[in-house]
Design a protein around this motif. Sequence first.
Motif, PDB file in Angstrom:
ATOM      1  N   SER A   4       4.123  -6.309 -21.873  1.00  0.00           N
ATOM      2  CA  SER A   4       3.080  -7.171 -22.026  1.00  0.00           C
ATOM      3  C   SER A   4       2.747  -7.754 -23.300  1.00  0.00           C
ATOM      4  N   ASP A   5       2.610  -6.882 -24.270  1.00  0.00           N
ATOM      5  CA  ASP A   5       2.286  -7.332 -25.747  1.00  0.00           C
ATOM      6  C   ASP A   5       3.536  -8.171 -26.315  1.00  0.00           C
ATOM      7  N   TRP A   7       5.546 -10.017 -24.625  1.00  0.00           N
ATOM      8  CA  TRP A   7       5.338 -11.310 -23.929  1.00  0.00           C
ATOM      9  C   TRP A   7       4.264 -12.185 -24.119  1.00  0.00           C
ATOM     10  N   ASN A   8       3.301 -11.574 -24.539  1.00  0.00           N
ATOM     11  CA  ASN A   8       2.036 -12.507 -24.830  1.00  0.00           C
ATOM     12  C   ASN A   8       2.303 -13.078 -26.154  1.00  0.00           C
ATOM     13  N   CYS A  11       4.372 -15.958 -25.903  1.00  0.00           N
ATOM     14  CA  CYS A  11       3.558 -17.108 -25.254  1.00  0.00           C
ATOM     15  C   CYS A  11       2.943 -17.420 -26.205  1.00  0.00           C
ATOM     16  N   GLN A  12       2.346 -17.033 -27.059  1.00  0.00           N
ATOM     17  CA  GLN A  12       1.463 -17.552 -28.179  1.00  0.00           C
ATOM     18  C   GLN A  12       2.316 -18.408 -28.940  1.00  0.00           C
ATOM     19  N   ASN A  18       4.125 -19.805 -20.411  1.00  0.00           N
ATOM     20  CA  ASN A  18       3.069 -19.630 -19.624  1.00  0.00           C
ATOM     21  C   ASN A  18       3.368 -20.364 -18.327  1.00  0.00           C
TER      22      ASN A  18
END
Length: 71
Positions: A4-5, A7-8, A11-12, A18
Amino acid sequence: MQFSDIWNRLCQKQERLNDGDAEVTFKSENLKKLLRQVYDQGESAGRKAGEAKAASNSQQYSDFFSSMFGQ
């Protein structure tokens, strides 16, 4: 680092990720760099975990032998 880190972070950098329906295009060189970063971070984390486990095992054996031989 958790998935998740990773992926985030992606996405940033690219907000359209997103949107689950968005189509994304990568240049092969950029994809290769991204995969290299993820691989290197995983390799580093695995190495650190292995070193910590080895140190823990060493201490366990040391404790075992000390109690066994009274040292």
